[in-house]
Design an enzyme around this catalytic site. Structure first.
Site, PDB file in Angstrom:
ATOM      1  N   ASP A 123      35.170  36.379  40.036  1.00 40.97           N
ATOM      2  CA  ASP A 123      35.670  35.502  41.129  1.00 40.97           C
ATOM      3  C   ASP A 123      37.172  35.270  40.960  1.00 40.97           C
ATOM      4  OD1 ASP A 123      36.087  34.221  43.783  1.00 40.97           O
ATOM      5  OD2 ASP A 123      35.442  32.184  42.414  1.00 40.97           O
ATOM      6  N   ASP A 161      33.273  28.314  40.272  1.00 40.67           N
ATOM      7  CA  ASP A 161      33.835  29.764  40.436  1.00 40.67           C
ATOM      8  C   ASP A 161      32.961  30.470  39.712  1.00 40.67           C
ATOM      9  OD1 ASP A 161      36.465  29.597  41.887  1.00 40.67           O
ATOM     10  OD2 ASP A 161      36.602  27.621  40.318  1.00 40.67           O
ATOM     11  N   GLU A 166      35.261  39.998  43.712  1.00 37.90           N
ATOM     12  CA  GLU A 166      35.467  39.564  44.842  1.00 37.90           C
ATOM     13  C   GLU A 166      36.789  39.838  45.503  1.00 37.90           C
ATOM     14  OE1 GLU A 166      33.430  35.817  46.637  1.00 37.90           O
ATOM     15  OE2 GLU A 166      35.430  35.290  46.738  1.00 37.90           O
TER      16      GLU A 166
END
Length: 153
Positions: free
Chosen positions: A6, A138, A66
């Site tokens: 991420d 996260d 992502e």
């Protein structure tokens, strides 16, 4: 072994899972944090070096990242894009195949709806990866990206 990522300049989450058929096993997770007081080039270098350490330690077969979303603030979007570029480069340099997933698909895969919030993701991670101690939001997002790759990759 799948490494989910991420991206973020301030905090990038990472999560490693093993996928064997429908069985998912939590291996590790964490966050790479950089200080906003540092010059951007130094922050990007720190991100690259710490990601290289994660890749070296866990040697994932595949990486899932992502996709970036556009912020209202162009400066924030630019910084996120730079961090994401470092992550894509580092993951590729590590030798793993790299795939990308939208935040909406990640939420839909893990929670069942594309507009799920962070609390819903965390709740589902407790079910999907029982006993996993998650290092923060996260890292939770990174684990969700890895799970998405296990189902769609």
């Amino acid at each position: 072994m799948i490494l989910g990522l991420d991206p973020g300049l301030g905090t990038s989450g990472w999560g490693v899972i093993r996928s064997e058929g429908n069985r998912l096993t939590h291996i590790a997770n964490g966050q790479i944090k950089t200080s906003p007081k540092m010059p951007i080039a130094s922050r990007l270098l720190q991100l690259d070096l710490e990601l290289a350490d994660v890749l070296k330690e866990y040697q994932p077969d595949e990486c899932a990242v992502e996709e970036v979303f556009v912020n209202k603030n162009p400066q924030s979007t630019l910084k996120l894009g730079q961090a994401r570029g470092v992550i894509l480069l580092g993951a590729t340099r590590g030798g793993a195949a790299v795939s990308e997933y939208s935040a909406r698909l990640v939420k839909k895969t893990v929670v069942g709806v594309g507009n799920a919030d962070k609390d819903q993701i965390s709740a589902m991670l407790k079910i999907l990866l029982p006993g996993a101690k998650v290092a923060g939001p996260d890292a939770a997002d990174a684990l969700a990206v890895a799970i998405t790759h296990a189902h769609h990759g």
